[in-house]
Each structure stands twice: as structure tokens, then as C-alpha cells.
Scaffold this motif. Structure first.
Motif, PDB file in Angstrom:
ATOM      1  N   TYR A  67       0.896  -6.693  -3.707  1.00 57.07           N
ATOM      2  CA  TYR A  67      -0.014  -6.822  -4.836  1.00 57.07           C
ATOM      3  C   TYR A  67       0.610  -7.684  -5.931  1.00 57.07           C
ATOM      4  O   TYR A  67       1.823  -7.661  -6.151  1.00 57.07           O
ATOM      5  CB  TYR A  67      -0.377  -5.453  -5.402  1.00 57.07           C
ATOM      6  N   LYS A 102       0.828  -1.197   0.000  1.00 54.13           N
ATOM      7  CA  LYS A 102       0.000   0.000   0.000  1.00 54.13           C
ATOM      8  C   LYS A 102       0.868   1.254   0.000  1.00 54.13           C
ATOM      9  O   LYS A 102       1.897   1.313   0.649  1.00 54.13           O
ATOM     10  CB  LYS A 102      -0.911   0.006   1.223  1.00 54.13           C
ATOM     11  N   GLU A 143      -4.596   1.028  -4.369  1.00 53.55           N
ATOM     12  CA  GLU A 143      -5.723   0.196  -4.791  1.00 53.55           C
ATOM     13  C   GLU A 143      -6.908   1.028  -5.288  1.00 53.55           C
ATOM     14  O   GLU A 143      -7.752   0.524  -6.035  1.00 53.55           O
ATOM     15  CB  GLU A 143      -6.169  -0.742  -3.669  1.00 53.55           C
ATOM     16  N   ASN A 199      -4.295  -8.423  -3.531  1.00 59.64           N
ATOM     17  CA  ASN A 199      -3.313  -8.288  -2.461  1.00 59.64           C
ATOM     18  C   ASN A 199      -2.989  -9.672  -1.895  1.00 59.64           C
ATOM     19  O   ASN A 199      -3.882 -10.394  -1.462  1.00 59.64           O
ATOM     20  CB  ASN A 199      -3.850  -7.385  -1.349  1.00 59.64           C
TER      21      ASN A 199
END
Length: 607
Positions: free
Chosen positions: A106, A4, A76, A100
Motif C-alpha cells: 500500500y 494485507k 483495506e 495497492n
């Protein structure tokens, strides 16, 4: 590997940074450029130099706080936009989705069953960010005048990425928004985290990577603010060290070589969507289809719906993965430790040994590798050590006589020892050398394992300690293997066992087995030839764009992209035959964010 983004807001030139005058910042930048362009630190002073450069960089970063342009939201949030854009451009979007995968971040997940060698992913050229697209962008005028950019396609891509990031009408925004906000390359390590790499074989490149990145940043900061052809660049008000570090890491973990549109040469490219794939052991399954002008990838194996789709980045060591990609691969079948060996010119038998090695196609001094597998040494290293340990009489047998030339073919073959005494010498030498290398580390393997059990260990510290431990384990296995071999051959000698005799009829055997190929017909392993050349983004290459078209076809992955070393791997030649028969293929290549100009040339360019 993805994660992230930590980017949450978008702002420019506010807060503490607003109080910094342009003159004050330029003085700091000039000081940094001068520090990074000075002569190399003397042996033993490299860490001290790194700390000094880092201190200066941190002072600049503090004054630049709040000046970077970033995207609001997390990665995302933009994946759907990326997939929609890819579909509009004609890329394949069926059969997978971005998902994920916890520790791996990812990656691509199969949404249907995919068969091994099935063509499931293709990306047209119009989606790629390349050196050519940079030349045709706002960066073009500066590119035409700056020899650093002309020599380094990787730096060109980094600045291209930054220019497009701040361009609200950039066609690549759907891709750029999905890139991580930061990375796990050593450029992002804290000083104490880098300390864990001291005494490892990675540390020289880690320190060089930081120094050269800082030097390049300072150089381009001055260019952007003073060069007439840089006046229209959108970076003048937002070009921080953090910006450049991000761009360097984005390119370093993702760049690949592809052919130009006319197929006449190769160029560097960032390949959206494709670079979401994570790494596993296997074969290269990536190529470039010039006929359809697109990158293509076939499945490495059968994938069931819901499984993660992997690709193979190439035969890279964990040190290379850590330095250039920011991750440690636990199950790395190609992990290795470098070992530099050479015959001393002062040795009485130097001329004879040099001649035997020359006939075998092996230099008198080279970087070899100790592998994580058994046996830990390659045929080339075995041949070198045999010659290295030969007596004058043994050397003469390989230099004169009717069968001297043919005997060269046996040097790398385990079935034909030079003598029992020679085998004892070489394995004793290897055992001793591995033991000495182990003593250079400040911690033991047991201490490293204990540290890895601490729950509060940072991710970067964990990566560094895992690498340090992996190096030690390879050296420990090498020492153990050397000891076992030494005792075995000592037993053969004590028992008067007959030495296997070489006959000319054995040539067919040697030529038909990969492990027994005549050394003279084999190139030294690629990692042995190139290991001293591999460095960081910030080093300069005398070749245009810093490309090497001899490299194997590769595809990088999320934070793991610098792959594709040309080694003895059966998968490094092309995509599977069924794909090669259906379409005209040109391999997609990987180029290190590295270069090979001398320190003096970069210093000259910086000044």
C-alpha cells in the motif's frame, strides 16, 4: 511499504492458552529474562545463544496462542475510516488516495497532477501518537515510575500503541486498524531464513535485535503483572510476545522525531496517513510547521494523476533497511559496506601517524564505509589510508615545515597524491582487504544469484540473500577498483611521471569543491561515526526518550521508516526553500528504535 493484514479474528484467552497457569507462564518469562540478561555470548557463540533464546520464545508463543487481541477484517477495510478521521482532524485529504501497488504494497496514489515542491500533505499534532500523548494516557502512572520507559521513547510508544489497540474508545483506532498485522523485519524471520544472513554485516544487529526484544518483553511482562502502577493497564490479560513484536515493528518502521508543542525539544511520534508513503531515491521533503503545529510534506517531483507518490527515507544502507524496516531497496544509491580500520599502537610510527590524523580530524581507529558508487571510498577514508601507508619521511613532511599544516588539506584530495608509492600501497591494501572480506562468506555471488532464481524461495529468504549478494558486489567492485588504481599508479611510477605539486594557491580550489574540502573542516561521514551505535528497539539509551536532535529531517514510510541519517546529502537540511519561506519550519526527525545503555544497565533494570 504495506501489505494485507493476516489478522482475521478477534479473540482473547481461549483455546490452548487457557490451560497455561499464571505461575507456569511467569516461570517461563523469568527464565527468558535471565537468559537474555546474562553476559554477552563469547565470540563465535552468538548464533548458539540466538537459537537458545528463540527456542524459549517459541515455547512461550505456543502457550500464548489465541491470547492476542486482533482486529477482524483486513487493513483495506479500514482505509475509508482513516481518511474520514484525517479529514475531521484537519489533515489534507485532497489529491491522493491509499492504493495497492503490488510488490510495494500500500502507498499513496495521486488523484490529480501534483507539482514538485507542492505542499500536498499535512498532519496536525492531534492525530499523532507521541511520547507526550503516552504520558497523558493510561500508561502515565507506570511511565512516571519506570526508568526504562523514561529513557526509551520508542518503547513507550510501543506500549502506548498496545494500550490504545485494546481501548474501544481510543481516538487512534482508525489509524491502528490500518497498520499491518505483521511485518517483514528480522523479528518475523524463521530460523532458517535468518541463517541466510550469517557472515553478513547485518547478522550481529539482527541477533541483538531479537535478544533485546525478547529481554524487553520479559521485563515488561513481569512489570505489567506485578507493578502497582501497572494495575490499570489493559494489557494484563493480553500481552503476548507476538503483541510486543508487532508493536516493536510498528514503531521501528514508522517512528519519527518531531518538536514538542513549545518547540523546546524533540519527541518521538507515529504519524498516521503520512507513513503510508513508500521510499525512493531523492531528497528529504518533510518538515514540521510549528506555527500551524503540523507535519508537512512537499512533493519530491512532479506526479501525474494515477502515479504513486514517493518520499525519501534518508541515506540508509540496505542492511539498515532490512534490519529496521524489513525490505531491500533494489536501486539504493546509498548502499555501503562497513569496514573497520585502525593504526596499531604497537606500530613504530604510531605516534607520528596519530598526530597527522589528529590534525586532519580523523581518529586513529574508526568505522568507514565502502560505497556502491565509484570511487568506492570517501575523502575521509582516502585520507586515512594515505596516512596509514605513509613512510617516516612522508609523515615528517606533514608534521614539520612551513607548509605542513596546509598539506593536511590535501590528504583527502585525489589530485594530490602523497607519492606514487603511497598510492600503490593504499590501493593494494584496499584490494587485499576487500578480497579477504569476500572470503568470509559461505557462498559465492554466483551461488546467490542461482538461489534467487528459485521460485519457491520465501520472501524473507529472498530479502536476506539479496542483502548478502549486495554486500559481495560492493566488495567485488572495491577490489576491482583497487586493482585498477594500483596498476594505474604503478604505471605512473614506472614511467617516472611527475608528482602533482601542492601550492598554497590551491586552497581556494580545495574549499570550493565538495569532494576536495579540507579534511580538517569536514566531519567524518555520519555512517562511519554512528554505525557501531545503531542497534535495535531493545537496547537502552541513557538520554531521555533516546532522541538525537542533530539528526536530519526525515519521514518514514510503510514498513520502511527508519531513515534519516545525517550524511552528505544535499536534501538533508530542510524542506525546499519555497516552503521554508512561506511557513516557519522545524525539521521532523527520525530516531532509530535503538538505544545505547550498557548491557549491565539493562540487566539491572530487568532484575
Amino acid at each position: 511499504m504495506g501489505k494485507k493484514s493476516r489478522v482475521k479474528t478477534q479473540k482473547s484467552g481461549t483455546g490452548a492458552a487457557a490451560a497455561v497457569s499464571p505461575k507456569e507462564m511467569m516461570n517461563l518469562i523469568s527464565e527468558l529474562l535471565q537468559k537474555c540478561s546474562s553476559t554477552a555470548a563469547p565470540p563465535g557463540k552468538e548464533w548458539e545463544e540466538y537459537v537458545q533464546i528463540r527456542t524459549l520464545v517459541e515455547k512461550i508463543r505456543k502457550k500464548q496462542k489465541g491470547m492476542s487481541v486482533v482486529f477482524e477484517g483486513s487493513r483495506e477495510d479500514f482505509f475509508s475510516e482513516l481518511m474520514a478521521w484525517a479529514a475531521e482532524c484537519g489533515a489534507s485529504c485532497d489529491g491522493f488516495e491509499i492504493s495497492n501497488f503490488a510488490d510495494e504494497g500500500y502507498g499513496l496514489k495521486a488523484t490529480r497532477d501534483i507539482k514538485a515542491e507542492e505542499l500536498y500533505l499535512w498532519i496536525p499534532r492531534k492525530m499523532l501518537m507521541t511520547v507526550e500523548s503516552a504520558k497523558n494516557s493510561v500508561l502515565g502512572p507506570l511511565y512516571s515510575q519506570d526508568r526504562i520507559l523514561q529513557a526509551m521513547g520508542n518503547v513507550t510508544l510501543a506500549l502506548h500503541l498496545l494500550c490504545e489497540r485494546v481501548n474501544p474508545s481510543s481516538p487512534w483506532l482508525p489509524y491502528i486498524k490500518t497498520l499491518p498485522g505483521d511485518y517483514d523485519t528480522p523479528l518475523y524471520f524463521e530460523e532458517e531464513e535468518v541463517r541466510h544472513l550469517l557472515a553478513t554485516q547485518a547478522i550481529p544487529d539482527v541477533l541483538s535485535q531479537y535478544k533485546n526484544t525478547a529481554r524487553q518483553y520479559a521485563y515488561f511482562y513481569k512489570v505489567i503483572h506485578t507493578h502497582p502502577n501497572a494495575s490499570k493497564l489493559p494489557l494484563k490479560d493480553a500481552f503476548t510476545f507476538d503483541d510486543y513484536r508487532w508493536a516493536v515493528s510498528s514503531v521501528m518502521t514508522r517512528q519519527n522525531q518531531i518538536p514538542t508543542a513549545d518547540g523546546s525539544r524533540v519527541t518521538l511520534a507515529l504519524i498516521p496517513l503520512w507513513d503510508m508513503c513508500n521510499h525512493t531515491n531523492g531528497l528529504i521533503t518533510t518538515g514540521y510547521n510549528l506555527e500551524d503545529d503540523r507535519c508537512e510534506c512537499v512533493a519530491l517531483k512532479d506526479y501525474k494523476e494515477g502515479e504513486q507518490i514517493y518520499i525519501f527515507y534518508g541515506t540508509r544502507s540496505n542492511a539498515e533497511f532490512v534490519i529496521h524496516n524489513g525490505f531491500f531497496f533494489e536501486d539504493n544509491a546509498h548502499d555501503r559496506v562497513k569496514i573497520k580500520l585502525g593504526v596499531s599502537k604497537s606500530e613504530r610510527l604510531y605516534a607520528m601517524k596519530a598526530e597527522v590524523l589528529a590534525r586532519a580530524g580523523i581518529p586513529v581507529s574508526s568505522i568507514f564505509a565502502l560505497h556502491c558508487s565509484e570511487p568506492p571510498i570517501s575523502a575521509q577514508l582516502l585520507a586515512f589510508l594515505r596516512v596509514f601507508c605513509m613512510t617516516e619521511e612522508e609523515l615528517r613532511d606533514y608534521l614539520v615545515g612551513d607548509h605542513a599544516i596546509n598539506k593536511i588539506f590535501t590528504l583527502g584530495n585525489t589530485e594530490f597524491p602523497v607519492s606514487w608509492e603511497n598510492e600503490i600501497k593504499l590501493w593494494t591494501f584496499l584490494e587485499t582487504r576487500a578480497a579477504l572480506l569476500l572470503k568470509t562468506y559461505k557462498t559465492t555471488s554466483e551461488e546467490d544469484r542461482s538461489m534467487l532464481e528459485k521460485p519457491d524461495l520465501t520472501l524473507h529468504s529472498r530479502i536476506a540473500i539479496k542483502l548478502r549478494l549486495a554486500e559481495k558486489e560492493i566488495l567485488e567492485r572495491t577490489a576491482s577498483s583497487g586493482r585498477t588504481k594500483r596498476l594505474h599508479f604503478q604505471k605512473q611510477l614506472d614511467e617516472g611521471a611527475p608528482l602533482p605539486l601542492y601550492e598554497e594557491s590551491d586552497i581556494a580550489l580545495l574549499e570550493n569543491a565538495d569532494a576536495k574540502l579540507p579534511i580538517i573542516l569536514r566531519k567524518l561521514e555520519e555512517e562511519d561515526e554512528r554505525v557501531e551505535e545503531e542497534m535495535s528497539l531493545a537496547e537502552i539509551n541513557p538520554e531521555p526518550d533516546g532522541l538525537d536532535s542533530s539528526k536530519t529531517p526525515v519521514l518514514n514510510g510503510e514498513c520502511k521508516g527508519l531513515n534519516g541519517t545525517q550524511e552528505d546529502s544535499p536534501g538533508n537540511d530542510a524542506v525546499p526553500e519555497d516552503i521554508g519561506e512561506r511557513v516557519k519550519k522545524t525539521p521532523a526527525h527520525q530516531d532509530d528504535l535503538s538505544s545505547k545503555r550498557t548491557e549491565d544497565e539493562l540487566k539491572e533494570a530487568g532484575e
